[in-house]
Design a protein around this motif. Structure first.
Motif, PDB file in Angstrom:
ATOM      1  N   VAL A 143       0.852  -1.182   0.000  1.00 19.64           N
ATOM      2  CA  VAL A 143       0.000   0.000   0.000  1.00 19.64           C
ATOM      3  C   VAL A 143       0.895   1.240   0.000  1.00 19.64           C
ATOM      4  O   VAL A 143       1.776   1.384   0.851  1.00 19.64           O
ATOM      5  CB  VAL A 143      -0.926   0.002   1.237  1.00 19.64           C
ATOM      6  CG1 VAL A 143      -1.793   1.253   1.256  1.00 19.64           C
ATOM      7  CG2 VAL A 143      -1.775  -1.257   1.257  1.00 19.64           C
ATOM      8  N   LEU A 144       0.661   2.128  -0.956  1.00 18.45           N
ATOM      9  CA  LEU A 144       1.423   3.368  -1.076  1.00 18.45           C
ATOM     10  C   LEU A 144       0.472   4.552  -0.990  1.00 18.45           C
ATOM     11  O   LEU A 144      -0.675   4.471  -1.446  1.00 18.45           O
ATOM     12  CB  LEU A 144       2.152   3.421  -2.422  1.00 18.45           C
ATOM     13  CG  LEU A 144       3.132   2.306  -2.745  1.00 18.45           C
ATOM     14  CD1 LEU A 144       3.634   2.449  -4.174  1.00 18.45           C
ATOM     15  CD2 LEU A 144       4.294   2.345  -1.775  1.00 18.45           C
ATOM     16  N   ASP A 145       0.935   5.653  -0.439  1.00 13.93           N
ATOM     17  CA  ASP A 145       0.134   6.879  -0.432  1.00 13.93           C
ATOM     18  C   ASP A 145      -0.010   7.425  -1.851  1.00 13.93           C
ATOM     19  O   ASP A 145      -1.049   7.942  -2.232  1.00 13.93           O
ATOM     20  CB  ASP A 145       0.768   7.935   0.474  1.00 13.93           C
ATOM     21  CG  ASP A 145       0.725   7.516   1.935  1.00 13.93           C
ATOM     22  OD1 ASP A 145      -0.213   6.789   2.323  1.00 13.93           O
ATOM     23  OD2 ASP A 145       1.631   7.911   2.685  1.00 13.93           O
ATOM     24  N   ALA A 146       1.081   7.302  -2.608  1.00 16.67           N
ATOM     25  CA  ALA A 146       1.084   7.753  -4.008  1.00 16.67           C
ATOM     26  C   ALA A 146       2.160   6.977  -4.744  1.00 16.67           C
ATOM     27  O   ALA A 146       3.146   6.530  -4.143  1.00 16.67           O
ATOM     28  CB  ALA A 146       1.372   9.246  -4.087  1.00 16.67           C
TER      29      ALA A 146
ATOM     30  N   ASP B 278       9.714  -3.807   1.351  1.00 24.24           N
ATOM     31  CA  ASP B 278       8.551  -4.171   2.146  1.00 24.24           C
ATOM     32  C   ASP B 278       8.481  -5.686   2.346  1.00 24.24           C
ATOM     33  O   ASP B 278       8.200  -6.163   3.432  1.00 24.24           O
ATOM     34  CB  ASP B 278       7.277  -3.680   1.461  1.00 24.24           C
ATOM     35  CG  ASP B 278       6.044  -3.992   2.278  1.00 24.24           C
ATOM     36  OD1 ASP B 278       5.937  -3.454   3.388  1.00 24.24           O
ATOM     37  OD2 ASP B 278       5.216  -4.792   1.812  1.00 24.24           O
TER      38      ASP B 278
END
Length: 123
Positions: free
Chosen positions: A7-10, A31
């Motif tokens: 999961v990435l913010d952007a 990760d």
């Protein structure tokens, strides 16, 4: 079905505004390997981790992670062995890196080599 989901913010972007695929791959690799779970111990491991981070363009490296699983190749391995020889003044071979591809394993080899050279009087 993917192996894992990160999961990435952007999404990381290149200066041209396109998705930086290399940066995404590095994020997924870090990760998946859990670099922060087992940080380096002592000055030799800390220096090796710094060298690996620079060579492999990673933010952190755990002491039990394999150099090759993190993206190291035979070319970067050769550079790493030369840098270890220069920084630690030990005779480490490429074969030894392949046999002990973790920071913990290499630190043990470096310590053993330093002791052997001190006993021989070559250091």
């Amino acid at each position: 079905m993917p192996d894992r989901i990160v999961v990435l913010d952007a999404l990381p972007l290149t200066p041209n505004g396109k998705v930086d695929r290399a940066a995404v791959a590095r994020l997924a690799r870090v990760d998946a390997t859990g670099a922060d779970q087992d940080p380096p111990r002592g000055p030799v491991e800390t220096e090796l981790a710094r060298m690996w981070s620079e060579l492999l363009d990673l933010p952190s490296v755990g002491r039990q992670q394999s150099f090759f699983a993190l993206g190291g190749s035979s070319l970067t391995a050769t550079g790493l062995v030369e840098e270890i020889r220069r920084r630690f003044a030990v005779r480490l071979s490429l074969r030894e890196l392949y046999a002990s591809p973790t920071i913990a394993g290499l630190a043990d080899l470096i310590d053993e080599e330093v002791v052997a050279e001190l006993e021989e009087g070559t250091l």
